[in-house]
Motif scaffolding. Structure first.
Motif, short mmCIF file in Angstrom:
data_model
loop_
_atom_site.label_atom_id
_atom_site.label_comp_id
_atom_site.label_asym_id
_atom_site.label_seq_id
_atom_site.Cartn_x
_atom_site.Cartn_y
_atom_site.Cartn_z
N ALA A 1 0.86 -1.18 0.00
CA ALA A 1 0.00 0.00 0.00
C ALA A 1 0.90 1.23 0.00
CB ALA A 1 -0.93 -0.01 1.21
N TYR A 2 1.19 1.75 -1.19
CA TYR A 2 2.25 2.74 -1.33
C TYR A 2 1.89 4.10 -0.75
CZ TYR A 2 -0.57 3.65 -5.54
OH TYR A 2 -1.59 3.88 -6.42
N LEU A 3 0.62 4.32 -0.42
CA LEU A 3 0.23 5.57 0.24
C LEU A 3 0.04 5.37 1.73
CD1 LEU A 3 -2.30 7.11 -2.32
CD2 LEU A 3 0.12 7.61 -2.02
N GLY A 4 0.42 4.19 2.21
CA GLY A 4 0.30 3.92 3.64
C GLY A 4 -1.00 3.24 3.99
N GLY A 5 -1.12 2.88 5.27
CA GLY A 5 -2.30 2.16 5.74
C GLY A 5 -3.58 2.95 5.65
N SER A 6 -3.48 4.29 5.54
CA SER A 6 -4.69 5.11 5.44
C SER A 6 -5.36 5.01 4.07
CB SER A 6 -4.36 6.58 5.73
OG SER A 6 -3.40 7.06 4.79
N ALA A 7 -4.65 4.46 3.08
CA ALA A 7 -5.21 4.30 1.73
C ALA A 7 -4.92 2.88 1.24
CB ALA A 7 -4.61 5.32 0.77
N PRO A 8 -5.56 1.85 1.87
CA PRO A 8 -5.23 0.46 1.55
C PRO A 8 -5.63 0.04 0.13
CG PRO A 8 -7.15 0.57 2.98
CD PRO A 8 -6.60 1.96 2.90
N GLU A 9 -6.56 0.76 -0.50
CA GLU A 9 -6.99 0.38 -1.85
C GLU A 9 -6.09 0.97 -2.93
OE1 GLU A 9 -9.13 -2.01 -2.11
OE2 GLU A 9 -9.22 -1.92 0.07
N SER A 10 -5.09 1.72 -2.55
CA SER A 10 -4.06 2.16 -3.48
C SER A 10 -2.82 1.31 -3.22
CB SER A 10 -3.74 3.65 -3.29
OG SER A 10 -4.88 4.44 -3.58
N TYR A 11 -2.59 0.33 -4.08
CA TYR A 11 -1.54 -0.65 -3.78
C TYR A 11 -0.95 -1.22 -5.06
CZ TYR A 11 -5.13 -4.15 -4.85
OH TYR A 11 -6.10 -4.89 -5.47
N VAL A 12 0.21 -1.87 -4.89
CA VAL A 12 0.87 -2.63 -5.96
C VAL A 12 1.00 -4.07 -5.47
CG1 VAL A 12 2.96 -2.93 -7.33
CG2 VAL A 12 2.15 -0.62 -6.80
N LYS A 13 0.70 -4.99 -6.36
CA LYS A 13 0.73 -6.41 -5.99
C LYS A 13 1.47 -7.20 -7.06
CE LYS A 13 -2.49 -10.26 -5.19
NZ LYS A 13 -3.92 -10.60 -5.05
#
Length: 703
Positions: free
Chosen positions: A607-619
């Motif tokens: 989650a590249y924007l941190g835990g406050s934005a879990p739906e913004s991520y790379v997998k």
């Protein structure tokens, strides 16, 4: 003896029913609430006390938008697929599939022509907000046939507090050069408090899909679905009306329809198409055209704080048309045209920790005239009824449940068949009218426990006895199955399958680690399966087809499933799921066909924007499927394919414009390195490879 068992369960339920005074006792109510709160927090389940229940997360559902129901469920350990190519796939749970798995579509037992591997479930995954898999022999709660498990596809309750809300999904796919679109709108009615509505529609269109080195001809998909819901809540009553339509056209790979014995042997040996195909959206014969309509009326009445009556009526109509290349008639005339109508009525009374229910099912299957062919299955009427009771016990950290059920099924068939040892004067094969009736009945049972060792570690153990009657195709099929390009031969004297399954689940739920391990063993008495016969193919005027003949032996299944999620850091997670299943014909000490090989899936997500934005991520994900080594030379038309590794990637970004509106953009790439591979559970592996690299762009808008 069976009727005495039923009387016992009825008496047990009555004695377990608390009196009115006991219902309102504040201490007993407080103790019960605390127990169930712990179950929800630690286990993450809803009602299946000792069952191994697994639910897709909202992120997993979003990542699998646009895929089939079966493909979406493979994110759950122990679940794989079987089918033909990439558009016709069915779910497999712990090695079992088709009529051994029940699918509940918004609470209604899905009933279509699900007996064939090439008959995918007629369900639009866009209608489901929650997708769950209940492993184990689940006949008591859900009815006969649940030998392998149950799939629950359900929608959330309508938000009655808003006039309207909804979401739009747009999906583009590179392999097949198409995509899907979905729209949902719902809301409450201010002038009539308690009334809510929802409408939904989806469209899917794909052309020929491409293996890494070639295009597979006639493998497109054209699908259109819609659904609607009305919910009304007033006082102690809740009423729901639901209807849905599923409609699809599926192309069948042209290279699977072959003219001669020499040709089929050469194609299997070559392992890929001789022909070169161009990309097109056109779907021509051989193809399938399937529609499924479902309507549901349910009424729930709450008598008091601890007693509830649930009544549900379902009506389904499934129509399946399969087309093949014609020599005389038009290709628009189906080779098979089957219409199945199903009515169901369920009545369940819940009292505290006990449930008592009655379920009934009426089916009528008719082959439409005018096809110019003898149907692969005859016309039939089927009647089924079941009575069940379940009770739960709670003592400190121990929770247990026990249940029993009795089912009866009556089958009446009539249809024409070929008499292969006699011909008419003109040289054609003589036909005769086949009529038969069969009756099946059996008892089922379940017993299980749940124990909390601590707030982090829990153990579930469940043993279940389930059964199913042989399906009509297993008993009476005799002809070309145009949907799969195979010749199927039934066995009229088949007995019912009986399965005894023991499954143990260990659940760890800590701050940085969540893990579930399922270990199971299942004895299947009179297991029915279609055995490929490499020494015999069937030549007909339509061509030459691989022969699959049904047979019956005792079989033993066992295996283990693992699912683990570890938080390396607050915004960096490692996920892994794996399973191993083994199965054997214990009567003749041989392997069984079409048992999934071992599988491992693992992924790192950041989650590249941190835990406050879990739906913004790379997998970044890796899939490994082993070679099926449980195989003996000569038991199939081709040996199992090699093991394979695939790599996938997902990049997601969420934009929130205000409290009620958000966008999510997701780019995913499957099979990044365009690996050429075959899957053992794919019947087209005889002639072709699986799909190559596939990039998806998904845009979701919630408002």
């Amino acid at each position: 003896m069976q009727y005495k068992c039923l009387a016992f369960w009825a008496v047990l339920w009555l004695f377990a029913t608390p009196s009115k005074g006991q219902e309102e006792h504040p201490l007993s109510m407080k103790r019960q609430d605390s127990i169930h709160l712990q179950d929800v927090e630690v286990i993450g389940e809803r009602g299946e006390l000792s069952q191994s229940t697994h639910r897709l997360s909202s992120r997993e559902i979003q990542e699998n938008r646009g895929k089939t129901l079966a493909e979406s469920l493979t994110a759950i350990s122990g679940v794989s697929t079987i089918g033909m190519g990439n558009s016709i796939v069915k779910p497999v749970i712990n090695g079992l599939h088709s009529n051994r798995i029940l699918i509940l579509n918004n609470g209604v037992r899905q009933e279509g022509q699900q007996w064939g591997i090439e008959h995918a479930p007629e369900i639009d995954p866009f209608t489901a907000h929650q997708l769950e898999v209940v492993k184990g022999a689940q006949a008591v709660r859900y009815g006969a046939d649940a030998l392998g498990g149950v799939i629950l596809a359900s929608a959330d309750d309508i938000d009655l507090d808003r006039d309207w809300k909804g979401n739009i999904d747009l999906i583009g796919q590179s392999n097949g050069r198409g995509g899907a679109a979905n729209a949902v709108l719902e809301g409450g009615v201010k002038t009539l408090p308690g009334l809510g509505w929802r409408i939904q529609a989806s469209k899917k269109r794909l052309g020929n899909y491409q293996a890494p080195d070639y295009v597979l001809g006639n493998t497109g998909v054209n699908e259109f679905n819609y659904a609607g819901t009305l919910q009304y809540k007033r006082g102690r009553n809740e009423l729901e009306l639901y209807w849905s339509h599923f409609g699809t056209q599926l192309g069948i790979f042209e290279g699977a329809h072959i003219g001669t014995i020499e040709d089929i042997q050469a194609r299997i040996a070559y392992g890929r198409p001789f022909e070169t195909y161009d990309f097109t959206y056109q779907i021509k014969a051989p193809r399938q055209k399937v529609s499924h309509d479902l309507a549901k009326v349910s009424w729930d009445h709450q008598f008091g704080s601890n007693r509830k009556l649930e009544v549900q009526y379902g009506l389904q109509r499934n129509r399946r048309r399969e087309y093949d290349l014609r020599r005389v008639e038009s290709d628009d005339t189906p080779m098979a045209d089957m219409a199945l109508t199903t009515q169901s009525l369920d009545v369940v009374l819940k009292q505290g920790n006990s449930s008592l229910g009655v379920q009934s099912l009426l089916q009528v299957n008719n082959n439409k005239p005018g096809t110019g062919t003898t149907p692969i299955i005859p016309n039939f009427d089927s009647y089924a009824a079941g009575l069940f009771a379940v009770h739960q016990f709670h003592i400190d950290r121990w929770h247990a449940e026990i249940g029993g059920r009795y089912d009866f099924k009556y089958l009446d068939i009539a249809g024409y068949r070929y008499r292969r040892d006699a011909t008419n004067e003109d040289g054609t094969v003589e036909q005769y009218l086949l009529t038969d009736t069969r009756e099946f009945h059996n008892a089922s049972g379940t017993a299980g426990i749940l124990y909390h060792f601590s707030s982090k570690l829990s153990w579930k153990s469940n043993i279940g006895l389930a059964w199913r009657a042989p399906s009509v195709n297993e008993l009476y099929s005799d002809g070309v199955h145009h949907g799969s390009a195979t010749y199927e031969l039934g066995k009229p004297d088949l007995r019912s399958e009986k399965g005894l399954k023991w499954i143990n689940s260990f659940i760890w739920s800590g701050e940085g680690l969540q893990a579930t391990v399922d270990v199971y063993a299942q004895m299947l008495y009179d297991y029915i399966y279609a055995q490929p016969n490499p020494d015999a193919v069937r030549q007909t005027i339509r061509g030459t087809f691989p022969l699959f003949a049904y047979q019956q032996y005792d079989a033993f299944f066992y295996g283990a499933d693992l699912r683990l999620r570890y938080a390396i850091r607050e915004n960096l997670h490692y996920d892994v799921s794996a399973f191993l299943v083994r199965a054997r014909n214990v009567e003749v000490d041989s392997y069984l066909p079409y048992i999934p090989p071992a599988r491992l899936q693992q992924a790192f997500s950041w989650a590249y924007l941190g835990g406050s934005a879990p739906e913004s991520y790379v997998k970044i994900a890796h899939r490994f499927v082993a070679k099926q080594t449980q195989y003996a030379e000569g038991m199939d038309y081709a040996a199992p394919p090699s093991a394979y590794h695939l790599f996938d990637m997902v990049v997601s970004k969420q934009f929130k414009t205000d409290t009620d509106t958000s966008w999510q953009v997701m780019l995913s790439v499957e099979n990044i390195f365009n690996r050429s591979y075959k899957d053992y559970m794919d019947r087209f592996r005889y002639f072709a490879h699986q799909m190559g690299r596939n990039a998806n762009l998904k845009i979701s808008y919630q408002f």
